[in-house]
Design a protein around this motif. Structure first.
Motif, mmCIF file in Angstrom:
data_model
loop_
_atom_site.group_PDB
_atom_site.id
_atom_site.type_symbol
_atom_site.label_atom_id
_atom_site.label_comp_id
_atom_site.label_asym_id
_atom_site.label_seq_id
_atom_site.Cartn_x
_atom_site.Cartn_y
_atom_site.Cartn_z
ATOM 1 N N ALA A 91 4.052 5.680 -5.536
ATOM 2 C CA ALA A 91 4.050 5.665 -7.002
ATOM 3 C C ALA A 91 2.977 6.593 -7.563
ATOM 4 O O ALA A 91 3.220 7.322 -8.532
ATOM 5 N N LEU A 92 1.785 6.593 -6.959
ATOM 6 C CA LEU A 92 0.723 7.494 -7.407
ATOM 7 C C LEU A 92 1.100 8.950 -7.186
ATOM 8 O O LEU A 92 0.848 9.802 -8.047
ATOM 9 N N VAL A 119 0.840 -1.205 0.000
ATOM 10 C CA VAL A 119 0.000 0.000 0.000
ATOM 11 C C VAL A 119 0.869 1.247 0.000
ATOM 12 O O VAL A 119 0.599 2.205 -0.732
ATOM 13 N N PHE A 120 1.914 1.252 0.803
ATOM 14 C CA PHE A 120 2.820 2.399 0.838
ATOM 15 C C PHE A 120 3.510 2.602 -0.511
ATOM 16 O O PHE A 120 3.634 3.722 -1.000
ATOM 17 N N PHE A 145 2.832 14.124 -9.549
ATOM 18 C CA PHE A 145 3.756 15.255 -9.659
ATOM 19 C C PHE A 145 4.351 15.355 -11.057
ATOM 20 O O PHE A 145 4.562 16.449 -11.576
ATOM 21 N N ILE A 146 4.605 14.209 -11.703
ATOM 22 C CA ILE A 146 5.245 14.232 -13.019
ATOM 23 C C ILE A 146 4.239 14.560 -14.116
ATOM 24 O O ILE A 146 4.459 15.443 -14.936
#
Length: 54
Positions: A21-22, A15-16, A27-28
């Motif tokens: 990753a999300l 989950v972390f 941000f990208i």
């Protein structure tokens, strides 16, 4: 009990990892949350009204 703790640690790690990753993708590229929370009006054409008096 050891198996339960190991399972919870693995699930928490997954989950972390997904959350990081999300966040990095947001941000990208900045597109993920718009897709998740779209109100379904993406496919409908938008009519622009011009009420400017000349």
């Amino acid at each position: 009990m050891q198996m339960a703790i190991t399972f919870m640690a693995v699930v928490a790690g997954l989950v972390f990892s997904l959350a990081v990753a999300l966040l990095a993708e947001e941000f990208i590229f900045g597109q993920v949350f718009r897709l998740f929370f779209a109100s379904g009006k993406l496919a409908e054409p938008v009519a622009v009204k011009s009420d400017a008096k000349r």
